[in-house]
Design an enzyme around this catalytic site. Structure first.
Site, PDB file in Angstrom:
ATOM      1  N   GLU A  20      42.633  42.115  16.078  1.00 45.98           N
ATOM      2  CA  GLU A  20      41.742  40.992  16.364  1.00 45.98           C
ATOM      3  C   GLU A  20      41.348  40.222  15.100  1.00 45.98           C
ATOM      4  OE1 GLU A  20      38.971  41.762  19.820  1.00 45.98           O
ATOM      5  OE2 GLU A  20      39.672  43.778  19.427  1.00 45.98           O
ATOM      6  N   SER A 149      41.066  42.670  24.600  1.00 48.75           N
ATOM      7  CA  SER A 149      41.884  41.505  24.938  1.00 48.75           C
ATOM      8  C   SER A 149      42.883  41.742  26.064  1.00 48.75           C
ATOM      9  CB  SER A 149      42.647  40.994  23.701  1.00 48.75           C
ATOM     10  OG  SER A 149      41.721  40.578  22.725  1.00 48.75           O
ATOM     11  N   TYR A 215      43.318  33.686  26.568  1.00 49.93           N
ATOM     12  CA  TYR A 215      43.610  32.869  25.384  1.00 49.93           C
ATOM     13  C   TYR A 215      44.427  31.603  25.647  1.00 49.93           C
ATOM     14  CZ  TYR A 215      41.618  36.940  23.179  1.00 49.93           C
ATOM     15  OH  TYR A 215      40.748  37.952  22.841  1.00 49.93           O
ATOM     16  N   ARG A 254      27.905  42.447  25.269  1.00 47.94           N
ATOM     17  CA  ARG A 254      28.350  41.759  26.481  1.00 47.94           C
ATOM     18  C   ARG A 254      29.002  42.805  27.377  1.00 47.94           C
ATOM     19  NH1 ARG A 254      33.241  39.196  25.397  1.00 47.94           N
ATOM     20  NH2 ARG A 254      34.060  40.711  26.845  1.00 47.94           N
ATOM     21  N   ASP A 256      31.038  43.845  30.705  1.00 48.38           N
ATOM     22  CA  ASP A 256      31.988  43.292  31.667  1.00 48.38           C
ATOM     23  C   ASP A 256      31.821  44.025  32.996  1.00 48.38           C
ATOM     24  OD1 ASP A 256      32.753  41.841  29.509  1.00 48.38           O
ATOM     25  OD2 ASP A 256      34.669  42.869  29.190  1.00 48.38           O
ATOM     26  N   GLU A 269      33.093  47.899  31.019  1.00 43.55           N
ATOM     27  CA  GLU A 269      32.955  48.280  29.602  1.00 43.55           C
ATOM     28  C   GLU A 269      31.822  47.481  28.986  1.00 43.55           C
ATOM     29  OE1 GLU A 269      35.728  46.875  26.786  1.00 43.55           O
ATOM     30  OE2 GLU A 269      35.870  44.899  27.686  1.00 43.55           O
ATOM     31  N   ASN A 271      30.891  45.530  25.289  1.00 45.25           N
ATOM     32  CA  ASN A 271      31.442  45.057  24.005  1.00 45.25           C
ATOM     33  C   ASN A 271      30.294  44.919  23.014  1.00 45.25           C
ATOM     34  OD1 ASN A 271      34.330  44.341  24.859  1.00 45.25           O
ATOM     35  ND2 ASN A 271      33.082  43.380  26.423  1.00 45.25           N
ATOM     36  N   GLY A 275      32.619  37.866  20.679  1.00 48.69           N
ATOM     37  CA  GLY A 275      32.987  36.692  19.875  1.00 48.69           C
ATOM     38  C   GLY A 275      31.789  35.766  19.668  1.00 48.69           C
TER      39      GLY A 275
HETATM   40  N1  LIG Z   1      38.871  48.804  37.456  1.00 53.77           N
HETATM   41  C1  LIG Z   1      39.172  47.518  37.454  1.00 53.77           C
HETATM   42  N2  LIG Z   1      39.225  46.829  38.631  1.00 53.77           N
HETATM   43  C2  LIG Z   1      39.541  45.501  38.653  1.00 53.77           C
HETATM   44  N3  LIG Z   1      39.817  44.770  37.544  1.00 53.77           N
HETATM   45  C3  LIG Z   1      39.773  45.406  36.355  1.00 53.77           C
HETATM   46  C4  LIG Z   1      39.437  46.797  36.244  1.00 53.77           C
HETATM   47  N4  LIG Z   1      39.466  47.133  34.936  1.00 53.77           N
HETATM   48  C5  LIG Z   1      39.797  46.021  34.265  1.00 53.77           C
HETATM   49  N5  LIG Z   1      39.978  44.974  35.082  1.00 53.77           N
HETATM   50  C6  LIG Z   1      40.390  43.606  34.696  1.00 53.77           C
HETATM   51  O1  LIG Z   1      40.981  43.669  33.394  1.00 53.77           O
HETATM   52  C7  LIG Z   1      40.226  42.959  32.422  1.00 53.77           C
HETATM   53  C8  LIG Z   1      40.207  43.713  31.106  1.00 53.77           C
HETATM   54  O2  LIG Z   1      39.552  44.951  31.279  1.00 53.77           O
HETATM   55  P1  LIG Z   1      38.482  45.481  30.218  1.00 53.77           P
HETATM   56  O3  LIG Z   1      37.391  44.497  30.066  1.00 53.77           O
HETATM   57  O4  LIG Z   1      38.107  46.854  30.619  1.00 53.77           O
HETATM   58  O5  LIG Z   1      39.412  45.579  28.927  1.00 53.77           O
HETATM   59  P2  LIG Z   1      39.463  44.946  27.472  1.00 53.77           P
HETATM   60  O6  LIG Z   1      40.900  44.695  27.227  1.00 53.77           O
HETATM   61  O7  LIG Z   1      38.789  45.906  26.569  1.00 53.77           O
HETATM   62  O8  LIG Z   1      38.655  43.601  27.480  1.00 53.77           O
HETATM   63  P3  LIG Z   1      37.887  42.796  26.275  1.00 53.77           P
HETATM   64  O9  LIG Z   1      38.874  41.755  25.819  1.00 53.77           O
HETATM   65  O10 LIG Z   1      36.739  42.217  27.032  1.00 53.77           O
HETATM   66  O11 LIG Z   1      37.490  43.771  25.219  1.00 53.77           O
HETATM   67  C9  LIG Z   1      38.850  42.786  33.059  1.00 53.77           C
HETATM   68  O12 LIG Z   1      38.194  41.678  32.529  1.00 53.77           O
HETATM   69  C10 LIG Z   1      39.218  42.658  34.542  1.00 53.77           C
HETATM   70  O13 LIG Z   1      39.683  41.360  34.857  1.00 53.77           O
HETATM   71 MG   LIG Z   2      36.549  43.323  28.734  1.00 56.46          MG
END
Ligand SMILES: Nc1ncnc2c1ncn2[C@@H]1O[C@H](COP(=O)(O)OP(=O)(O)OP(=O)(O)O)[C@@H](O)[C@H]1O
Ligand SMILES: [Mg+2]
Length: 308
Positions: A20, A149, A215, A254, A256, A269, A271, A275
């Site tokens: 990142e 991401s 993105y 933040r 999610d 999760e 964060n 950003g």
């Molecule tokens: N259990 C789930 N059920 C439905 N959609 C999901 C689930 N887990 C993740 N997602 C989808 O995948 C995306 C990414 O998941 P998550 O936020 O856990 O991962 P990340 O890659 O760490 O994200 P970030 O970029 O916010 O750090 C979520 O924003 C959502 O759209």
């Molecule tokens: Mg996320």
């Protein structure tokens, strides 16, 4: 400018070597420009081994390092060692928040709704893996345990897709989390210093909020005034505040969330270093509350000092 902090030398730490790096440089430069425009004494640092020496000349560190080393508790440990106050969450909260499996275990303990999940370690015996997979009600969502991401993330609708999804996720991490796929609306909720700041609804033009939806300009609609009932809003607000406090997070986080059709706020999760460019979601949420970008940055520094 607040008189208490006007004389401080503020080091804005950014860049580094994580995946990142680019977005971290954007956050770091936006923060530094904002501080300079307010007349603060600012020094920018791109993280390298000279930081130990450079850091001796600063009074406080504004941590703008997303991802590995910056968001996972490691740089926080270095700053503790150097006795330099820093913005955002501490060592332990950062490390746990970065680990989707460990943070979910804690969230569950505090009564938060999280999707059913299991973890798979690289090289795990086929027998054990098959046992976990045999009686699942698909679809499942597969993602690397400690990445962001949406890299290596995908939905598996069948067992064969699940094996492929695991293989893909293992390219990015030695541990993978498989979660029950939650159908619902996606809400991201910001919390500042334990208090709710507000939220945004995410409507990606994709099957989920994928890397390209995140993105590619125009691929996602961001709704700053989502049409939520009072109960739905409260469910998201309570979940994000509890996610923040259960890990003892500091500064801005933040969370999610997927708000299911039955109104349950499932935490995906948290964060700890969202950003902070002028076009990022948290500053947009703050702006809606009447907190402009400069005030937000100033508030984050004040919060870091008051946490000392
Ligand atoms: N259990 C789930 N059920 C439905 N959609 C999901 C689930 N887990 C993740 N997602 C989808 O995948 C995306 C990414 O998941 P998550 O936020 O856990 O991962 P990340 O890659 O760490 O994200 P970030 O970029 O916010 O750090 C979520 O924003 C959502 O759209
Ligand atoms: Mg996320």
């Amino acid at each position: 400018m607040k008189t208490v902090i006007k004389d401080l030398k503020i080091g804005v730490l950014m860049g580094g070597v994580s995946a990142e790096r680019e977005i971290s440089l954007k956050t770091g430069n936006a923060v530094a420009n904002s501080l300079v425009s307010m007349g603060y004494n600012v020094k920018k640092f791109d993280l390298d081994k000279n930081f130990f020496e450079d850091a001796k000349n600063i009074d406080i560190c504004f941590n703008a390092l997303h991802g590995t080393l910056g968001e996972d508790g490691k740089i926080q440990g270095v700053l503790e060692l150097l006795n330099i106050p820093y913005t955002g969450s501490g060592v332990e909260a950062s490390a746990i928040a970065m680990d989707k499996i460990k943070s979910k275990i804690i969230f569950k303990y505090y009564g938060l709704a999280v999707p059913d999940f299991f973890s798979v370690k690289k090289g795990e015996k086929a027998e054990l893996l098959n046992k976990k997979i045999n009686n699942l009600r698909l679809p499942y969502f597969i993602k690397p345990n400690a990445q962001g991401s949406s890299v290596g993330a995908s939905i598996a609708y069948s067992k064969s897709e699940l094996y492929l999804a695991l293989e893909d996720a293992f390219k990015y991490d030695d541990e993978v989390i498989a979660e029950e796929y939650i159908v619902g609306r996606e809400i991201q909720f910001a919390v500042f210093s334990g208090k709710p700041l507000g939220c945004v609804e995410i409507k990606p033009n994709d099957s989920f909020y994928s890397y390209s939806a995140k993105y590619t300009k125009g691929k996602t609609e961001y709704i700053l005034n989502p049409d939520l009932t009072e109960e739905e809003y409260k469910a998201c607000e309570n979940a994000s505040v509890l996610a923040h406090t259960s890990l003892d997070c500091k500064g801005i986080t933040r969370t999610d969330i997927i708000l299911s059709d039955s109104g349950k706020a499932y935490v995906l999760e948290i964060n700890t270093l969202p950003g902070l460019t002028e076009f990022s979601l948290v500053p947009m949420i703050a702006q809606k509350k009447g907190i402009d970008f400069n005030s937000l940055i100033e508030n984050i520094i004040e919060d870091a000092i008051s946490c000392e």
